[in-house]
Write a protein that holds these residues in place. Sequence first.
Motif, PDB file in Angstrom:
ATOM      1  N   ALA A 123      -0.407  -3.521  -4.434  1.00 31.21           N
ATOM      2  CA  ALA A 123      -1.528  -2.619  -4.677  1.00 31.21           C
ATOM      3  C   ALA A 123      -1.071  -1.167  -4.666  1.00 31.21           C
ATOM      4  O   ALA A 123      -0.304  -0.755  -3.785  1.00 31.21           O
ATOM      5  CB  ALA A 123      -2.611  -2.840  -3.632  1.00 31.21           C
ATOM      6  N   SER A 124      -1.496  -0.423  -5.645  1.00 32.35           N
ATOM      7  CA  SER A 124      -1.292   1.023  -5.807  1.00 32.35           C
ATOM      8  C   SER A 124       0.092   1.403  -6.310  1.00 32.35           C
ATOM      9  O   SER A 124       0.352   2.570  -6.581  1.00 32.35           O
ATOM     10  CB  SER A 124      -1.575   1.787  -4.496  1.00 32.35           C
ATOM     11  OG  SER A 124      -0.524   1.608  -3.556  1.00 32.35           O
ATOM     12  N   VAL A 125       1.008   0.434  -6.464  1.00 33.18           N
ATOM     13  CA  VAL A 125       2.333   0.748  -7.001  1.00 33.18           C
ATOM     14  C   VAL A 125       2.213   0.978  -8.506  1.00 33.18           C
ATOM     15  O   VAL A 125       1.624   0.164  -9.232  1.00 33.18           O
ATOM     16  CB  VAL A 125       3.331  -0.392  -6.702  1.00 33.18           C
ATOM     17  CG1 VAL A 125       4.625  -0.172  -7.476  1.00 33.18           C
ATOM     18  CG2 VAL A 125       3.599  -0.465  -5.216  1.00 33.18           C
TER      19      VAL A 125
ATOM     20  N   ASP B  76       0.835  -1.211   0.000  1.00 30.07           N
ATOM     21  CA  ASP B  76       0.000   0.000   0.000  1.00 30.07           C
ATOM     22  C   ASP B  76       0.864   1.252   0.000  1.00 30.07           C
ATOM     23  O   ASP B  76       0.664   2.180   0.796  1.00 30.07           O
ATOM     24  CB  ASP B  76      -0.946   0.012   1.200  1.00 30.07           C
ATOM     25  CG  ASP B  76      -1.905  -1.156   1.187  1.00 30.07           C
ATOM     26  OD1 ASP B  76      -2.377  -1.503   0.093  1.00 30.07           O
ATOM     27  OD2 ASP B  76      -2.172  -1.723   2.261  1.00 30.07           O
ATOM     28  N   ILE B  77       1.832   1.273  -0.887  1.00 28.69           N
ATOM     29  CA  ILE B  77       2.730   2.411  -1.017  1.00 28.69           C
ATOM     30  C   ILE B  77       2.320   3.197  -2.254  1.00 28.69           C
ATOM     31  O   ILE B  77       2.134   2.619  -3.340  1.00 28.69           O
ATOM     32  CB  ILE B  77       4.194   1.958  -1.150  1.00 28.69           C
ATOM     33  CG1 ILE B  77       4.561   1.016  -0.010  1.00 28.69           C
ATOM     34  CG2 ILE B  77       5.121   3.168  -1.164  1.00 28.69           C
ATOM     35  CD1 ILE B  77       4.352   1.581   1.361  1.00 28.69           C
ATOM     36  N   TYR B  78       2.183   4.487  -2.097  1.00 26.74           N
ATOM     37  CA  TYR B  78       1.742   5.327  -3.201  1.00 26.74           C
ATOM     38  C   TYR B  78       2.696   6.492  -3.346  1.00 26.74           C
ATOM     39  O   TYR B  78       3.041   7.155  -2.357  1.00 26.74           O
ATOM     40  CB  TYR B  78       0.323   5.834  -2.943  1.00 26.74           C
ATOM     41  CG  TYR B  78      -0.256   6.650  -4.064  1.00 26.74           C
ATOM     42  CD1 TYR B  78      -0.577   6.062  -5.283  1.00 26.74           C
ATOM     43  CD2 TYR B  78      -0.482   8.001  -3.913  1.00 26.74           C
ATOM     44  CE1 TYR B  78      -1.106   6.803  -6.325  1.00 26.74           C
ATOM     45  CE2 TYR B  78      -1.023   8.761  -4.941  1.00 26.74           C
ATOM     46  CZ  TYR B  78      -1.335   8.152  -6.150  1.00 26.74           C
ATOM     47  OH  TYR B  78      -1.860   8.885  -7.178  1.00 26.74           O
ATOM     48  N   ALA B  79       3.152   6.722  -4.584  1.00 25.09           N
ATOM     49  CA  ALA B  79       4.058   7.842  -4.838  1.00 25.09           C
ATOM     50  C   ALA B  79       3.655   8.502  -6.143  1.00 25.09           C
ATOM     51  O   ALA B  79       3.432   7.823  -7.159  1.00 25.09           O
ATOM     52  CB  ALA B  79       5.506   7.368  -4.913  1.00 25.09           C
ATOM     53  N   VAL B  80       3.561   9.821  -6.114  1.00 23.02           N
ATOM     54  CA  VAL B  80       3.206  10.552  -7.320  1.00 23.02           C
ATOM     55  C   VAL B  80       3.885  11.913  -7.276  1.00 23.02           C
ATOM     56  O   VAL B  80       4.004  12.544  -6.224  1.00 23.02           O
ATOM     57  CB  VAL B  80       1.675  10.709  -7.451  1.00 23.02           C
ATOM     58  CG1 VAL B  80       1.102  11.509  -6.289  1.00 23.02           C
ATOM     59  CG2 VAL B  80       1.307  11.356  -8.779  1.00 23.02           C
ATOM     60  N   LYS B  81       4.354  12.321  -8.456  1.00 25.09           N
ATOM     61  CA  LYS B  81       4.999  13.628  -8.571  1.00 25.09           C
ATOM     62  C   LYS B  81       4.839  14.115 -10.000  1.00 25.09           C
ATOM     63  O   LYS B  81       4.952  13.327 -10.940  1.00 25.09           O
ATOM     64  CB  LYS B  81       6.490  13.533  -8.215  1.00 25.09           C
ATOM     65  CG  LYS B  81       7.207  14.877  -8.193  1.00 25.09           C
ATOM     66  CD  LYS B  81       8.656  14.690  -7.802  1.00 25.09           C
ATOM     67  CE  LYS B  81       9.356  16.043  -7.633  1.00 25.09           C
ATOM     68  NZ  LYS B  81       9.308  16.861  -8.861  1.00 25.09           N
ATOM     69  N   GLN B  82       4.540  15.376 -10.157  1.00 29.50           N
ATOM     70  CA  GLN B  82       4.425  15.972 -11.489  1.00 29.50           C
ATOM     71  C   GLN B  82       5.412  17.130 -11.621  1.00 29.50           C
ATOM     72  O   GLN B  82       5.442  18.017 -10.752  1.00 29.50           O
ATOM     73  CB  GLN B  82       3.004  16.473 -11.722  1.00 29.50           C
ATOM     74  CG  GLN B  82       1.970  15.358 -11.777  1.00 29.50           C
ATOM     75  CD  GLN B  82       2.181  14.411 -12.925  1.00 29.50           C
ATOM     76  OE1 GLN B  82       2.760  14.802 -13.954  1.00 29.50           O
ATOM     77  NE2 GLN B  82       1.735  13.177 -12.775  1.00 29.50           N
TER      78      GLN B  82
END
Length: 674
Positions: free
Chosen positions: A610-612, A564-570
């Motif tokens: 999940a969510s990777v 359940d690790i989530y990473a996002v960058k724009q």
Amino acid sequence: MARIGKRRVTTAMSKQSNQSHEMEEAATPVDAEGAAEREGHKEPLISRRKLLATLGIGGIAAVSGGLWQVAGQSTAFASDQSVTSSVYGMAIKKRKTELLEILDTKFCIAVKLEDLRVELEPDPTLAYYVTNEMQEGFFRYDPNDTTSVDNTGTVLVSSNGKRFKRIYGDTLMASWFGTKGDGVTNDTLSLQTALNTASGHKLFIPKQRAGYYLTGQLFIPSQIAIEFEPGTVIQAVDTLSKVGPVYERLIRIKTVKDVYINGNGSTLRMNKAAYTTGEQAHIFDISGSENIVIENINANDSGGDGFYIGYFESTVGFCRNIVLRNCRADNNRRQGLSVISVDGLTVEECRFSGTKGTAPQSGVDIEPNGQLDLLKNIRFIQCVADGNTGRGFLVTLLKPTAASEPIDIVFDKCKTKGNSFGFSMNYGGDGTKAVQGEIKLIDCIAESEQYAGFSDLSFSADGAKRSYIRCRAINCNTVNQPEDPYGYGSSFILTTVPSQVRTAIGNAVYRDCESVDTRQVPLIKRGFSLKKNNAELLRNVSYLGCSIKGGGQKLYAIDPSAEDIYAVKQPLPIQAYPSSGSVTFDYIGFKITNAGASAEVTLLLPTAKASVTYTFFVEAPYQLNLQTQTGKTILTPLGGKTLIGTNLQGNSIVLTGRSDGQWEISGMVGDWLQ
């Protein structure tokens, strides 16, 4: 001397003649000494005009209530009733009446305190002006009082039991009660008497005459405003009890309400060299109290904490509505500030520095002692913790449980520098021991810490959420130990310590945080680390818009067992693979390319979680293949695939992990399935 001369003062004047005399007096000064001589008096008498001119701090301003109104301007709580309004509202009418009565007195005799104590036949129609240095003021004989105790400051008792009462506004002076402030005399009794007498009023503590005030333990009463003259220094005796259960502190604010203290930059301190054992000799102990404001004061060199907020020896289990504003705590033995149990704490523009002596040796330690303790409505605003042997700001949650009230702690625009760690959120338990609530760190900065700027140690994923919002760590890992298991050469780290094993750690979010290394020789190796040190699971951690700046650091270092690790960058951070290799969780949320490749590249995907999410992009004109682990597939419209790829520049694909370990395509440009 039996009495102060023989008086023959003419007082039989009608109200009309009184008024006429007052009008005449306004035009022509009265020769008081001449009048006294004409009436046969040998003592110097003071006219009412001079009396008005010399009332000073306890006089006309106090009659108008001005002292109280000014003092109360900065101490209001959000509730309807402020601390100072509660203190000041008790006796204003009474004091106004007394002052107006003395303004009707025609003459005043200048005397010493010693003279009043031997006065046998006082005159209730006269005012007595005491001239002892630092104890000056007006007294009147009260023929109706036969019981009041002599306290030197506001009540004097003659040898035959006559009571003289000081006439003052709503402000008392500590020096009236016989303080010496010479660095030698023990002023405990005088200061405590002044404090007790000032309940319901304001107490002004003038600057010491030489050295400092020397005192033992002092208890602050309810409903009091205390103001120090700038430059005042109060030092504890070297013999405060360090042995339980009778621990002593310099200032005790115990089970009281409505206290306002303005230090005006003054210092309360101990001789730290005399307190090399124990950890309980605090400067300020606020226990089981409510509506307390302390501002503009230094609490230094203690054998324990500069400030302690809890319930020591109090029948009340927590404090309520406490404010520390523009205070300093330096060179204390255990902590600058310890917080045990409180509902409503605001710490604003305070500094906690140089703590050294006994663990935890932090600037601030928020650490409840039991399940019933409260950590509610706690706000640190623009505070600084620097140069402490331990952490800058430490939250330790060993004792609360899931049955405890949810915690609510916010650090807003706070800074740390030169500690072991900057901000540490530690030891929230698993399951039934998992306290709920949230800790927020907003716009906080950790700089030049020995290890990580922000550490999250053995904090269960079941427990309170930790939110790091727009926080920055600058030039940390100064000891250059990149493989230390708890610092890991990181600016931000979430991990465990062996002494505090957890089933799972996590439940943290890092939003728009930044790891910065501007040194000529960079020492940060990893910006954000999620590290496994034992058999614990790692889950429910998000990195939203986080970034790195400077040095050769990696953005993420994430253990492959994490869930359940989530990473996002724009825009998406980019990682190039010019040759074949394995894709790790360190590049979650990245755009992964084959830039620099001179031949076909095959990348081995990790087992999906999940969510990777990964984005793959063909940049070099060579085949880019994506291969799954044995027994796993990529779900496609053509069925499950163990290998997909393309060699057309500009083609891209987004793979998202599922909880069953499979990958699915959530976006695709070009044909990857041929």
